[in-house]
Design an enzyme around this catalytic site. Structure first.
Site, PDB file in Angstrom:
ATOM      1  N   GLU A  92       0.830  -1.211   0.000  1.00  0.00           N
ATOM      2  CA  GLU A  92       0.000   0.000   0.000  1.00  0.00           C
ATOM      3  C   GLU A  92       0.860   1.254   0.000  1.00  0.00           C
ATOM      4  O   GLU A  92       0.770   2.106   0.893  1.00  0.00           O
ATOM      5  CB  GLU A  92      -0.983  -0.034   1.182  1.00  0.00           C
ATOM      6  CG  GLU A  92      -1.975  -1.180   1.031  1.00  0.00           C
ATOM      7  CD  GLU A  92      -3.145  -1.136   2.021  1.00  0.00           C
ATOM      8  OE1 GLU A  92      -2.996  -0.580   3.110  1.00  0.00           O
ATOM      9  OE2 GLU A  92      -4.224  -1.671   1.676  1.00  0.00           O
TER      10      GLU A  92
ATOM     11  N   GLU B  95      -5.479  -8.290  -1.527  1.00  0.00           N
ATOM     12  CA  GLU B  95      -6.208  -8.155  -0.259  1.00  0.00           C
ATOM     13  C   GLU B  95      -7.659  -7.818  -0.560  1.00  0.00           C
ATOM     14  O   GLU B  95      -7.936  -6.979  -1.416  1.00  0.00           O
ATOM     15  CB  GLU B  95      -5.650  -7.023   0.614  1.00  0.00           C
ATOM     16  CG  GLU B  95      -4.334  -7.328   1.266  1.00  0.00           C
ATOM     17  CD  GLU B  95      -3.848  -6.199   2.174  1.00  0.00           C
ATOM     18  OE1 GLU B  95      -4.687  -5.502   2.770  1.00  0.00           O
ATOM     19  OE2 GLU B  95      -2.624  -6.038   2.260  1.00  0.00           O
TER      20      GLU B  95
HETATM   21  P1  P53 Z   1      -7.432  -3.650   9.164  1.00  0.00           P
HETATM   22  C1  P53 Z   1      -6.679   1.160   5.943  1.00  0.00           C
HETATM   23  C2  P53 Z   1      -7.463   1.203   4.777  1.00  0.00           C
HETATM   24  C3  P53 Z   1      -7.295   0.233   3.804  1.00  0.00           C
HETATM   25  C4  P53 Z   1      -6.362  -0.768   3.975  1.00  0.00           C
HETATM   26  O1  P53 Z   1      -7.115  -3.467   7.613  1.00  0.00           O
HETATM   27  C5  P53 Z   1      -5.583  -0.800   5.111  1.00  0.00           C
HETATM   28  C6  P53 Z   1      -5.739   0.159   6.099  1.00  0.00           C
HETATM   29  C7  P53 Z   1      -4.926   0.120   7.341  1.00  0.00           C
HETATM   30  O2  P53 Z   1      -5.734  -0.231   8.405  1.00  0.00           O
HETATM   31  O3  P53 Z   1      -4.601  -1.702   5.302  1.00  0.00           O
HETATM   32  C8  P53 Z   1      -4.578  -2.942   4.660  1.00  0.00           C
HETATM   33  O4  P53 Z   1      -6.456  -4.629   9.665  1.00  0.00           O
HETATM   34  C9  P53 Z   1      -3.232  -3.515   5.007  1.00  0.00           C
HETATM   35  C10 P53 Z   1      -3.286  -4.651   5.961  1.00  0.00           C
HETATM   36  C11 P53 Z   1      -4.484  -4.521   6.866  1.00  0.00           C
HETATM   37  C12 P53 Z   1      -5.742  -4.613   5.993  1.00  0.00           C
HETATM   38  O5  P53 Z   1      -5.736  -3.591   5.023  1.00  0.00           O
HETATM   39  O6  P53 Z   1      -7.261  -2.294   9.746  1.00  0.00           O
HETATM   40  O7  P53 Z   1      -2.426  -3.831   3.899  1.00  0.00           O
HETATM   41  O8  P53 Z   1      -2.056  -4.700   6.649  1.00  0.00           O
HETATM   42  O9  P53 Z   1      -4.527  -5.444   7.898  1.00  0.00           O
HETATM   43  C13 P53 Z   1      -7.052  -4.574   6.758  1.00  0.00           C
HETATM   44  O10 P53 Z   1      -8.847  -4.160   9.229  1.00  0.00           O
END
Ligand code: P53
Length: 488
Positions: free
Chosen positions: A196, A383
């Site tokens: 990211e 993701e």
């Molecule tokens: P969590 C914010 C918005 C979009 C993606 O997020 C993000 C984040 C950071 O919180 O991060 C990605 O765990 C990231 C992962 C993360 C996942 O999204 O806050 O690449 O490390 O765990 C989900 O629910």
């Protein structure tokens, strides 16, 4: 139809999954100073100020250069043990294999290989750990997809060099990449440089003190150069290597057809994502950012051959995350949510998750098309998923039909993008395939996995692995190469 050999798997990141933070000679990373959000809401990093008092700062806050990172014994730092993949990797990889994974996305912890970041010689024990992990994957027919840097960096490089603001970081990073490319040649072919890249902000991920806008763009420039050089190095060491970028595909819609809203959405989309994919996929800075720097008198120092480096280091594919979409508005009474005065509104057409993330499956098809139309290179959804609280029944079963619904709806849209739009999609690795720590909140109860990990927000629990209903469902999805998704 999804193509033959389509990559099906799941995704993780070292700081949220691996644990073993001081084992095997590993050094401290910036992520190791980040507390659990239920203890300091939101999550914060711990520092010692000039008077030796412990103070807490959000990752996005300005960290004075006089502050030193410190661990507070009274606090719980989730990255320290995470869900202990370090000791559970055989069990976890066997579970992935049982679901039929043919790939697994994970990140290498930089400080396991170079504990301080500026050493010449790597830490053999750290290298050996990933050898074991990759060998275990390959023995199960699982191809590793490796993120070289996922939301962490050696703490020493932050404290001694001011993180990515310092150009020296490029060489330290390249030395780390050269080490792992060489060591894992023949074992790993799919790589991504910075997770990211468009969300790297402040101390957390950039390790920069006294942050301001000019320092931010300078740090980002160094990361762009590091990434472009990594792409070239990856190809040189093994022509079979595919080195991609990793973008948070923050999909935005204008609130209305008022050209003011449409114009604002265009500008926000550039600032939040396209700047990063434009540089990494086209190989040069887009005119809109050069004009912005000119207007704001931001001076980004570049060396003579940087332009050529960017051009010669275009990525092979786009890995991106997709969770939700947002609405951008110019309405005066709307709340400013994304920083920089960007105003957002609620989308009345979408339902939200328990963590208030809108659920927008069609947005995934739209995202795939936006990126495909703009760059015409292969894409991997690295993701996607629903963070939700799960309930374990007395017999150990977990009925997560909400997660199945979310994933099914998204895979249906992926299939449409492939079948009806012809986008080149090569893989799908939903987030947190085995439950892990949330990046945003530090919680365990925000779960994404097909496999439940018995652990709570404060780190208590036996860390036993339990199969959720989605485990058996995803196995069926993979078995039919996704092609029967509407009926599963
Ligand atoms: P969590 C914010 C918005 C979009 C993606 O997020 C993000 C984040 C950071 O919180 O991060 C990605 O765990 C990231 C992962 C993360 C996942 O999204 O806050 O690449 O490390 O765990 C989900 O629910």
């Amino acid at each position: 139809m999804f193509k033959e050999g389509f990559l099906w798997g799941g995704a993780t990141a070292a700081n949220q999954y691996e644990g073993g933070y001081l084992e095997g000679g590993r050094g401290l990373a910036t992520s190791d100073t980040k507390t659990n959000g239920s203890l300091t809401r939101p999550r914060k990093h711990s520092f010692l100020d000039e008077d030796n008092n412990i103070v807490y700062l959000r990752g996005s806050e300005k960290v004075p250069s006089s502050y030193k990172a410190v661990l507070d014994e009274t606090m719980y730092y989730p990255s320290h043990q995470a869900v202990d993949f370090y000791h559970h990797y055989k069990e976890d990889i066997a579970l992935m294999a049982e679901m039929g994974f043919n790939c697994f996305r994970m990140s290498i912890s930089w400080t396991r290989i170079f504990p301080k970041g500026d050493e010449t010689e790597p830490n053999e024990e750290g290298l050996k750990f990933y050898d074991n992990v990759f060998d275990e994957c390959l023995a199960h027919g699982i191809q590793p997809v490796v993120t070289l840097n996922h939301f962490d960096m050696p703490l020493h490089l932050s404290e001694e060099y001011d993180g990515w603001y310092n150009r020296k970081l490029i060489d330290f990073f390249l030395h780390y990449c050269e080490t792992v490319f060489t060591r894992y040649k023949g074992k790993v072919n799919y790589w991504m440089t910075f997770n990211e890249i468009n969300l790297l902000r402040g101390y957390d991920t950039l390790g920069v003190h006294d942050m301001n806008e000019e320092k931010y763009y300078q740090a980002v420039h160094h990361i762009f150069i590091a990434s472009a050089k990594t792409v070239q190095l990856g190809h040189k060491i093994d022509p079979e290597n595919k080195v991609g970028m990793m973008l948070a595909h923050i999909l935005t819609y204008p609130e209305t057809c008022n050209p003011d809203d449409v114009e604002m959405e265009m500008m926000v989309a550039r600032r939040l994502k396209y700047l990063f994919s434009d540089v990494q996929c086209r190989g040069y800075y887009p005119s809109y950012v050069l004009k912005e720097w000119e207007r704001k008198q931001i001076c980004v120092n570049q060396e003579e051959d940087d332009a050529k480096t960017l051009l010669d280091g275009k990525v092979d594919y786009i890995g991106f995350s997709y969770y939700n979409s947002g609405v951008i508005t110019t309405r005066k009474d709307a709340k400013s949510a994304l920083g920089n005065g960007i105003k957002t509104a609620t989308n009345p057409y979408l339902k939200e998750s328990a963590w208030k993330w809108p659920i927008d499956p069609k947005g995934l098809r739209i995202s795939l098309n936006l990126l495909w139309d703009r760059y015409q290179i292969p894409m991997m959804i690295v993701e996607n998923g629903l963070g939700a609280e799960d309930h374990v029944e007395s017999d150990g079963s977990i009925h997560d039909d909400y997660r199945i619904d979310y994933l099914r709806d998204h895979i249906i849209q992926m299939k449409k993008a492939v079948e009806e739009d012809g986008v080149d999609l090569i893989g799908y690795t939903p987030w947190g395939c085995i439950d892990l720590v949330s990046a945003g909140t530090g919680e365990m109860k925000k779960r994404y996995g097909f496999v439940y990990v018995d652990m709570d927000d404060e780190g208590n629990g036996a860390k036993n692995r339990l199969k959720k209903d989605s485990f058996y469902w995803y196995k069926k999805v993979i078995a039919c190469n996704g092609n029967d998704i509407e009926n599963l």
